[in-house]
Structures are given as C-alpha cells and as structure tokens.
Scaffold this motif. Structure first.
Motif, short mmCIF file in Angstrom:
data_model
loop_
_atom_site.label_atom_id
_atom_site.label_comp_id
_atom_site.label_asym_id
_atom_site.label_seq_id
_atom_site.Cartn_x
_atom_site.Cartn_y
_atom_site.Cartn_z
N ASP A 231 6.98 -41.31 -95.90
CA ASP A 231 6.88 -42.74 -95.56
C ASP A 231 6.16 -42.98 -94.24
O ASP A 231 5.36 -43.91 -94.12
CB ASP A 231 8.27 -43.38 -95.52
CG ASP A 231 8.93 -43.46 -96.88
OD1 ASP A 231 8.25 -43.19 -97.90
OD2 ASP A 231 10.14 -43.77 -96.93
N THR B 293 6.48 -53.41 -92.83
CA THR B 293 7.10 -52.11 -92.54
C THR B 293 8.61 -52.22 -92.36
O THR B 293 9.34 -51.27 -92.60
CB THR B 293 6.45 -51.48 -91.29
OG1 THR B 293 5.02 -51.42 -91.50
CG2 THR B 293 6.96 -50.07 -91.03
N THR C 132 11.11 -50.92 -95.16
CA THR C 132 11.18 -49.45 -95.24
C THR C 132 12.04 -48.91 -94.11
O THR C 132 12.86 -48.02 -94.32
CB THR C 132 9.77 -48.84 -95.20
OG1 THR C 132 9.00 -49.38 -96.27
CG2 THR C 132 9.81 -47.33 -95.30
#
Length: 186
Positions: free
Chosen positions: A87, A167, A170
């Motif tokens: 990731d 972002t 995540t």
C-alpha cells in the motif's frame, strides 16, 4: 594601502562565511528537500512541507514493512508488513508523480527521524519486534491520519488535497488492523 587591505579582508571574510555556511548545510534529506522547495519558492509552502514529510514517512513504512516480513514472529505481523509494503509503495509512487507535476522536491531517502525508527527496529527480532513494530504502527498511523486529514481540509492545492483525502481511508484501515494486531501481540 588601507583601502586595498580592507577590500581583501572583506573578500576573505565573505569567502570564509560562504565556506562555513556550505559546510553547515543539513544532510537530512527532509530538510534538504524543504530547502530546495524554499529556494524554488514553491507555493503553497504548507502543501510542499506536507508532501516532503509524507514521502519520508511512506519510505519508512515500506522499509520497516520489509523488515517485518523477515524479523517478525507472528504471521499476522508479517502479513501486516507485506500490506504496508504494497500500500505504501503505491502511495509513494502517486506522491512522486504528484510532486513532479507540482515542481515540488521530495526526499529520495529517509529523513533522520524516520531513519532512527528504522535503525531502532533493526535491533529487534521475534516477539520483541512484533510488540515494538505494532506499537509504532498504531502511533504512526494515528499521527498520519491527523496530518492527512488536516491537509485534505486545509491544503491550498486541489490536487494535493485530493491525494491526502484519497489516502485517508487506507490509513484508517491500516490503523484498525495495527490496533487489532497490537492488542494480540502485547
């Protein structure tokens, strides 16, 4: 004679100051990137600073994630490390591309603070690594979420705000996973 002596002394003084100043430049990659952005007069400055810190932090996540895959005792911790590598590599690549379009310099290596974390984690293994890594990941992701949410809300550049906003989910998922694993290995 006095005038030429004074000119020579001033020139020598200026050269000495410049030489000393050049030697005093920071070797910290984060500070060096911030200095390059200041010299380029990159605007908005807060957005550039966010990107510089995010780049160093993202590289740290990848490096310690790789370490976790090797040094961790728990399979859950190893799997978490693999997720960090996947990731954060993806986010780092997006950040690099965005920085290039914005003419923002970002560090190519870890900043001193992030390197200290890597060095510290490098001294641990097994259950000690698992506990320290997961504790660090909980704390680090709490801080990251706060910084990314602040940028998403208060940033000036729309594309940098969008990167931060995109972002955050995540990072929140990482925090939830880190907290669950942390509770298991402590």
């Amino acid at each position: 004679m006095k005038k030429s002596t004074l000119i020579c002394m001033l020139m020598l003084g200026a050269w000495t100051f410049q030489a000393c100043n050049n030697g005093a430049e920071s070797t910290d990659s984060v500070e060096a990137a911030e200095d390059r952005n200041d010299a380029k007069n990159v605007a908005p400055e807060d957005d550039a600073e966010f990107m510089v810190k995010a780049a160093s932090g993202g590289m740290m996540e990848v490096e310690i994630g790789q370490m976790a895959q090797q040094k961790a005792q728990s399979q859950r911790v190893k799997d978490f490390g693999a997720m960090m590598v996947k990731d954060h590599t993806k986010a780092n690549d997006e950040l690099k591309a965005l920085a290039a379009t914005q003419n923002i310099s970002i560090p190519g290596t870890l900043g001193e603070d992030h390197q200290k974390h890597v060095n510290d984690m490098g001294t641990k293994s097994g259950a000690d690594f698992d506990k320290a890594y997961m504790s660090m990941m909980v704390d680090d992701h709490k801080k990251d979420i706060s910084e990314f949410e602040d940028e998403a809300k208060d940033g000036k550049d729309a594309s940098i705000k969008a990167f931060a906003s995109n972002t955050v989910p995540t990072l929140k998922m990482h925090l939830d996973s880190a907290q669950a694993i942390h509770d298991q290995v402590k």
